[in-house]
Design a protein around this motif. Structure first.
Motif, PDB file in Angstrom:
ATOM      1  N   PRO A 181      -0.326 -11.954  38.519  1.00 33.78           N
ATOM      2  CA  PRO A 181       0.368 -12.095  37.227  1.00 33.78           C
ATOM      3  C   PRO A 181       1.272 -10.885  36.988  1.00 33.78           C
ATOM      4  O   PRO A 181       0.890  -9.745  37.286  1.00 33.78           O
ATOM      5  CB  PRO A 181      -0.779 -12.143  36.217  1.00 33.78           C
ATOM      6  CG  PRO A 181      -1.981 -12.526  37.007  1.00 33.78           C
ATOM      7  CD  PRO A 181      -1.784 -11.947  38.361  1.00 33.78           C
ATOM      8  N   VAL A 182       2.470 -11.125  36.488  1.00 34.62           N
ATOM      9  CA  VAL A 182       3.405 -10.021  36.292  1.00 34.62           C
ATOM     10  C   VAL A 182       3.960 -10.021  34.872  1.00 34.62           C
ATOM     11  O   VAL A 182       3.962 -11.050  34.185  1.00 34.62           O
ATOM     12  CB  VAL A 182       4.587 -10.093  37.292  1.00 34.62           C
ATOM     13  CG1 VAL A 182       4.096  -9.989  38.721  1.00 34.62           C
ATOM     14  CG2 VAL A 182       5.412 -11.364  37.091  1.00 34.62           C
ATOM     15  N   ARG A 183       4.421  -8.844  34.459  1.00 33.39           N
ATOM     16  CA  ARG A 183       5.122  -8.680  33.192  1.00 33.39           C
ATOM     17  C   ARG A 183       6.534  -8.206  33.511  1.00 33.39           C
ATOM     18  O   ARG A 183       6.740  -7.314  34.349  1.00 33.39           O
ATOM     19  CB  ARG A 183       4.407  -7.669  32.297  1.00 33.39           C
ATOM     20  CG  ARG A 183       2.998  -8.096  31.944  1.00 33.39           C
ATOM     21  CD  ARG A 183       2.255  -7.012  31.189  1.00 33.39           C
ATOM     22  NE  ARG A 183       2.780  -6.819  29.836  1.00 33.39           N
ATOM     23  CZ  ARG A 183       3.219  -5.660  29.354  1.00 33.39           C
ATOM     24  NH1 ARG A 183       3.222  -4.572  30.132  1.00 33.39           N
ATOM     25  NH2 ARG A 183       3.666  -5.571  28.113  1.00 33.39           N
ATOM     26  N   ILE A 184       7.516  -8.816  32.840  1.00 30.96           N
ATOM     27  CA  ILE A 184       8.921  -8.527  33.122  1.00 30.96           C
ATOM     28  C   ILE A 184       9.652  -8.277  31.809  1.00 30.96           C
ATOM     29  O   ILE A 184       9.538  -9.065  30.855  1.00 30.96           O
ATOM     30  CB  ILE A 184       9.589  -9.702  33.872  1.00 30.96           C
ATOM     31  CG1 ILE A 184       8.905  -9.925  35.232  1.00 30.96           C
ATOM     32  CG2 ILE A 184      11.080  -9.472  34.056  1.00 30.96           C
ATOM     33  CD1 ILE A 184       9.341 -11.189  35.930  1.00 30.96           C
ATOM     34  N   LYS A 185      10.433  -7.190  31.773  1.00 31.71           N
ATOM     35  CA  LYS A 185      11.265  -6.895  30.607  1.00 31.71           C
ATOM     36  C   LYS A 185      12.602  -7.594  30.781  1.00 31.71           C
ATOM     37  O   LYS A 185      13.318  -7.361  31.750  1.00 31.71           O
ATOM     38  CB  LYS A 185      11.469  -5.390  30.470  1.00 31.71           C
ATOM     39  CG  LYS A 185      12.312  -4.998  29.264  1.00 31.71           C
ATOM     40  CD  LYS A 185      12.497  -3.486  29.206  1.00 31.71           C
ATOM     41  CE  LYS A 185      13.386  -3.075  28.032  1.00 31.71           C
ATOM     42  NZ  LYS A 185      13.593  -1.598  28.004  1.00 31.71           N
ATOM     43  N   VAL A 186      12.956  -8.462  29.843  1.00 34.78           N
ATOM     44  CA  VAL A 186      14.158  -9.294  29.947  1.00 34.78           C
ATOM     45  C   VAL A 186      15.418  -8.443  29.773  1.00 34.78           C
ATOM     46  O   VAL A 186      15.522  -7.640  28.840  1.00 34.78           O
ATOM     47  CB  VAL A 186      14.132 -10.423  28.893  1.00 34.78           C
ATOM     48  CG1 VAL A 186      15.422 -11.222  28.910  1.00 34.78           C
ATOM     49  CG2 VAL A 186      12.930 -11.332  29.136  1.00 34.78           C
ATOM     50  N   THR A 187      16.375  -8.623  30.697  1.00 37.49           N
ATOM     51  CA  THR A 187      17.622  -7.834  30.663  1.00 37.49           C
ATOM     52  C   THR A 187      18.872  -8.683  30.492  1.00 37.49           C
ATOM     53  O   THR A 187      19.972  -8.141  30.444  1.00 37.49           O
ATOM     54  CB  THR A 187      17.762  -7.002  31.943  1.00 37.49           C
ATOM     55  OG1 THR A 187      17.743  -7.882  33.079  1.00 37.49           O
ATOM     56  CG2 THR A 187      16.643  -5.973  32.067  1.00 37.49           C
ATOM     57  N   SER A 188      18.730 -10.014  30.425  1.00 31.60           N
ATOM     58  CA  SER A 188      19.915 -10.861  30.234  1.00 31.60           C
ATOM     59  C   SER A 188      19.539 -12.117  29.470  1.00 31.60           C
ATOM     60  O   SER A 188      18.385 -12.565  29.503  1.00 31.60           O
ATOM     61  CB  SER A 188      20.533 -11.241  31.582  1.00 31.60           C
ATOM     62  OG  SER A 188      19.653 -12.084  32.298  1.00 31.60           O
ATOM     63  N   GLY A 189      20.520 -12.681  28.795  1.00 29.30           N
ATOM     64  CA  GLY A 189      20.307 -13.917  28.065  1.00 29.30           C
ATOM     65  C   GLY A 189      20.209 -15.115  29.003  1.00 29.30           C
ATOM     66  O   GLY A 189      20.525 -15.026  30.192  1.00 29.30           O
TER      67      GLY A 189
END
Length: 629
Positions: A181-189
């Motif tokens: 399982p991963v966590r990702i910080k969103v950088t684009s719409g």
């Protein structure tokens, strides 16, 4: 169509019931021919009178008029079978594009107020954190927060092997999380993800016609009315020149002539070939923004290449630090990193990273010269950071110590005194040399490297890779002029690069190629061809696909026209029946379609590549990096 075929068979088996022939054949004809006539009327309504649908309609009604009921129905039946086969082939050709579209997830698990919400990706804002479980697709581009994870990016890059990613590295929408399982910080719409851009480019490419396609479209518009009038002439002109004119015989020949001359198979098999080329390229991580660029790639005979990020990895590390004139090593690094701290260039990042997070000093009156260096004030001291020419421009006396022969060197001057040299190394990409060899084998006669680095660095790399020419010390506008001077009517010029400063040159070249993985958005937007994996070996693969597509398209043109002309000649001489005409139309179309589909199957084998995998035990020597501080 099955019912029509059964009725034809039934009517043929009852020769003693002639009164049943016409109604049964009529029902059969309506079943298979109705849709064709509807298309013919629709075409006439839209301003195109002479279409392939009208050709088939005239020919089959004419066959009924002279009592050739079975042949009239058979022509229409086989024509419809050919139409279904064509639609199926186009459906298969667009399969890779649909697969790409299906990679776009419609649900994102976003962290909000201590819990996880399931929302559509378009509702997620930049900066929010999303969670992706193993086996799920990443819905949006972002930076990995989890320490390490593995992702399958085959749909985006054509790379079949999972790729490891670490904290802070970029993750693309459409990638499949492989293990944890991963966590990702969103950088684009949602509409700005790499996947969205890929979809847009591939779909636009499918609509953009190559010169051969445009020619065949125009050819069909002229060809179709010409053959109709030739058929009319074949019916009535013999009355003036033969002794025993029989209208029914010559009319039958004219009907065969019409059936044979139908251009539908030829017209569909050509765009189908280009669909196959675009699909095969996209499945291998190569995005073409139009089928016309397949033709341009095929004709390309001169290729200019950027160095950093294109032929070399573009990941730099500080190798040596040499202070001069009494300056301290730590002070030298701190001064250089302070000026470079806001730069996005890989060399600047390498210097800043090498300080291991030490506090950097504020800089006043900072100015930058692209491809040369920076200047600014720290405290009351004037600082210069850049290449040798940058120091010379400011009257600083240069002191060399041999580092320039091994590394890319960043020079630091304080108050007009040469304070020291920082040596930085890059590596040639594993497949660069093999890519150059493959390009030569595919007919690229001139391979030239353009770089902002000093000439000694450029020459050393050119020798290792076997390039024809290499030009160093170039500013972005000088690269532009080099390519501009090379553009000639008898030459097709390509340029491949990755940085934002390469965008004008990529736009100028006949074929602009961008490294899409690490390349800037401006470069990718202006390019005609985008290499998603950043591998130089994909360039010869793209050219090979273009050349193979061209061969298949012209095989179809030559085969279809050759058979049609032969059977039309035989029909004129009375040596061909309607069954030969059916083969010359439907049979030839099916063979041409099958030939076009070969393109996709030829390049969709897992791991297909012109370049074999590099030996992992082989390491390239460090090379100097392009200094654009």
């Amino acid at each position: 169509m099955l019912a029509a075929a059964l009725i034809v068979q039934y009517a043929t088996d009852i020769p003693n019931r002639h009164y049943l022939y016409l109604p049964l054949y009529g029902l059969s004809y309506l079943a298979v021919g109705g849709p064709v006539w509807l298309k013919a009327f629709s075409s006439i309504k839209n301003g195109t009178i002479f279409s392939e649908f009208l050709l088939m309609g005239i020919a089959t009604v004419g066959a009924f008029a002279i009592g050739e009921y079975a042949e009239g129905v058979a022509v229409m039946l086989f024509y419809m079978i050919g139409e279904y086969a064509q639609h199926g082939a186009v459906h298969r050709a667009k399969h890779s594009i649909r697969e790409l579209i299906n990679q776009q997830p419609d649900v994102a698990a976003v962290e909000r107020e201590g819990s996880t919400e399931q929302v559509h990706p378009s509702e997620v804002k930049m900066g929010e954190v999303i969670r992706v479980r193993p086996g799920e697709k990443v819905p949006l581009d972002g930076e990995l927060i989890t320490e390490r994870a593995s992702f399958n990016t085959a749909a985006l890059t054509g790379e079949s092997k999972p790729i490891a990613r670490y904290t802070g590295e970029e993750i693309w929408a459409g990638s499949i999380n492989q293990d944890v399982p991963v966590r990702i910080k969103v950088t684009s719409g949602y509409k700005d993800t790499k996947l969205s851009h890929i979809l847009t480019m591939v779909q636009e490419a499918a609509r953009r016609k190559a010169p051969t396609q445009r020619f065949m479209t125009k050819f069909a518009k002229v060809y179709t009315p010409v053959v109709v009038w030739l058929a009319v002439a074949l019916t009535f002109v013999p009355y003036l020149v033969v002794d025993h004119y029989v209208f029914q015989d010559w009319f039958y020949r004219a009907l065969i002539f019409l059936v044979v001359s139908c251009p539908c198979g030829l017209v569909i098999s050509i765009p189908l070939g280009y669909f196959g080329g675009i699909g095969a390229a996209s499945q291998n991580g190569i995005l073409l923004k139009g089928s016309d660029f397949l033709d341009q790639l095929r004709k390309m005979n001169m290729l200019f290449m950027d160095k950093t990020g294109t032929l070399t990895e573009g990941t730099f590390e500080v190798q040596e630090v040499h202070p001069l004139n009494g300056f301290d090593r730590e002070e030298l690094l701190l001064l250089a990193a302070s000026l470079e701290q806001h730069s996005t260039h890989p060399i600047a990042k390498a210097i800043v990273d090498y300080t291991n997070g030490q506090p950097l000093q504020s800089v006043q009156r900072q100015q930058e010269s692209a491809g040369r260096g920076l200047e600014g004030e720290i405290g009351s001291r004037s600082i210069l950071v850049g290449n040798r020419d940058w120091l010379a421009d400011h009257g600083v006396q240069y002191r060399g110590n041999g580092l320039d022969e091994t590394y890319t060197c960043v020079h630091v001057a304080v108050e007009g005194v040469h304070a020291g040299i920082i040596g930085i190394a890059d590596r040639i990409k594993e497949d660069s040399k093999k890519a150059i060899e493959d390009l030569r084998g595919l007919g690229i006669s001139e391979l030239i490297m353009l770089s902002g680095d000093n000439q000694e660095v450029v020459d050393a790399i050119a020798r290792k890779l076997g390039l024809d020419k290499a030009y160093g010390n170039l500013l972005p506008d000088e690269k532009y002029r080099q390519v501009e001077e090379a553009l000639q009517p008898d030459r097709t010029v390509g340029f491949i690069g990755d940085g934002v400063n390469d965008a004008p040159v990529i736009t100028l070249a006949d074929v602009g190629i961008a490294m899409g993985g690490i390349g800037s958005d401006a470069t990718v937007e202006t390019a005609d061809v985008v290499i998603q994996t950043d591998q130089p070996s994909k360039i010869p693969l793209a050219i090979d696909i273009a050349q193979f597509t061209h061969r298949v398209v012209w095989q179809n043109i030559g085969f279809a026209l050759g058979i049609k002309i032969l059977v039309m000649a035989l029909a004129t001489l009375g040596m061909a029946s309607m069954w030969e005409a059916i083969f010359a139309d439907v049979g030839v179309a099916l063979i041409a379609i099958a030939n076009a589909i070969r393109i996709q199957y030829h390049y969709t084998d897992e791991g297909f590549s012109l370049t074999p995998p590099a030996d992992p035990s082989t390491k390239e020597e460090p090379v100097q990096a392009e200094c654009c501080c």
